[in-house]
Scaffold this motif. Structure first.
Motif, mmCIF file in Angstrom:
data_model
loop_
_atom_site.group_PDB
_atom_site.id
_atom_site.type_symbol
_atom_site.label_atom_id
_atom_site.label_comp_id
_atom_site.label_asym_id
_atom_site.label_seq_id
_atom_site.Cartn_x
_atom_site.Cartn_y
_atom_site.Cartn_z
ATOM 1 N N UNK A 1 0.899 -1.642 -0.039
ATOM 2 C CA UNK A 1 0.145 -0.309 -0.086
ATOM 3 C C UNK A 1 0.684 1.000 0.062
ATOM 4 N N UNK A 2 2.191 1.046 1.056
ATOM 5 C CA UNK A 2 2.739 2.341 0.538
ATOM 6 C C UNK A 2 4.281 1.964 0.241
ATOM 7 N N UNK A 3 5.413 2.866 -0.657
ATOM 8 C CA UNK A 3 6.514 2.776 -1.028
ATOM 9 C C UNK A 3 7.154 3.918 0.096
ATOM 10 N N UNK A 4 8.736 3.322 0.638
ATOM 11 C CA UNK A 4 9.459 4.192 1.253
ATOM 12 C C UNK A 4 10.384 4.804 -0.185
ATOM 13 N N UNK A 5 10.815 6.097 -0.579
ATOM 14 C CA UNK A 5 11.910 6.083 -1.305
ATOM 15 C C UNK A 5 12.711 7.613 -0.770
ATOM 16 N N UNK A 6 14.390 7.248 -0.777
ATOM 17 C CA UNK A 6 14.609 8.917 -0.367
ATOM 18 C C UNK A 6 14.172 9.366 -1.297
ATOM 19 N N UNK A 7 15.059 10.960 -0.348
ATOM 20 C CA UNK A 7 14.119 12.459 -0.322
ATOM 21 C C UNK A 7 14.917 13.248 -1.252
ATOM 22 N N UNK A 8 14.975 13.031 -2.746
ATOM 23 C CA UNK A 8 15.480 13.549 -3.453
ATOM 24 C C UNK A 8 16.251 15.486 -3.253
ATOM 25 N N UNK A 9 15.786 15.799 -2.736
ATOM 26 C CA UNK A 9 16.036 16.936 -1.790
ATOM 27 C C UNK A 9 16.912 16.866 -0.440
ATOM 28 N N UNK A 10 17.086 15.659 -0.182
ATOM 29 C CA UNK A 10 17.710 15.068 1.172
ATOM 30 C C UNK A 10 17.877 13.623 1.073
ATOM 31 N N UNK A 11 18.589 12.744 0.360
ATOM 32 C CA UNK A 11 19.095 11.720 0.308
ATOM 33 C C UNK A 11 18.761 11.069 1.692
ATOM 34 N N UNK A 12 18.844 11.866 3.341
ATOM 35 C CA UNK A 12 19.401 11.225 4.372
ATOM 36 C C UNK A 12 17.363 10.958 4.758
#
Length: 180
Positions: A96-107
Motif C-alpha cells: 500500500x505504501x513505498x518509501x524512497x530517498x528524498x531527492x532533496x535530502x538523501x538522508x
C-alpha cells in the motif's frame, strides 16, 4: 455528581458504571469510553481490509497529502516514531505504501501511496461510512447535527489546550484527496 446520580442517568444499554474517581469528570469519562468502543468497532471493520487500527490514518494522510517525508508523517499523525515505522513496514509489505530517498535530502525518506492503495481508499471510505452508521444508529438527524456541532466545539477547546502546551497537532489542514 454523586455515585447515585451517576447511576440514575445511565440507560440499560450502557456498558459500565461510572467509577467514583471520575465523578468530577463524567463527560470526559464518557468520551473516553465512547472513544474506546469506537476504536474497537473501527478495528473490526478495518480487519476485513487487512489493516490494523491507526494504519488507516496514515493512509488517509498520504492519500490527502501525496508523498511526504517520514518525519512529517510522524508529526502529522502524532504517534511515536517507532509506532509509525512499524505501521509503515506493514503497509509496505502489503503493497500500500513505498518509501524512497528524498531527492532533496538523501538522508530523509519520502513515503507515498502505491497505485494498489487506490482500491483500499474505496474500501476504507466504505468502512468509515459503516462506522458512521453504527456510531450514530439511534440518533435522528437533528441529534446527529447537534452531536457534530458539540464535538466540534469540544475539539476546538482541546486544540486550544494542546496548542497552549506548544504542540502543533491541531494545525494540520485538510488538503483534499489525491486522484485515485
Amino acid at each position: 455528581m454523586t455515585p447515585e446520580t451517576a447511576q440514575e442517568t445511565r440507560t440499560p444499554t450502557q456498558c459500565a458504571a461510572v467509577p467514583s474517581a471520575v465523578l468530577d469528570g463524567p463527560v470526559s469519562h464518557a468520551i473516553s469510553r465512547v472513544s474506546r468502543l469506537h476504536r474497537i468497532v473501527a478495528g473490526r471493520l478495518l480487519r476485513d481490509l487487512g489493516l490494523h487500527p491507526g494504519q488507516e490514518f496514515l493512509m488517509m494522510h498520504l492519500w490527502d497529502s501525496g508523498a511526504v517525508r517520514q518525519s512529517e508523517l510522524i508529526k502529522a499523525v502524532g504517534l511515536d516514531p517507532s509506532t509509525v515505522t512499524k505501521m509503515l513496514q506493514r503497509l509496505e509489505q502489503s503493497g500500500h505504501v513505498r518509501r524512497r530517498p528524498d531527492p532533496a535530502d538523501r538522508r530523509a525518506s519520502l513515503v507515498e501511496v502505491t497505485e494498489a492503495s487506490c482500491g483500499l481508499f474505496t474500501e476504507v471510505s466504505r468502512a468509515w461510512g459503516e462506522l458512521e452508521r453504527q456510531t450514530l444508529d439511534g440518533l435522528d438527524d437533528a441529534e446527529r447535527a447537534e452531536l457534530g456541532r458539540l464535538l466540534g466545539k469540544v475539539e476546538g477547546s482541546l486544540c486550544t489546550a494542546v496548542a497552549g502546551g506548544g504542540d502543533t497537532e491541531c494545525a494540520t489542514a485538510y488538503k483534499g484527496p489525491i486522484d485515485c
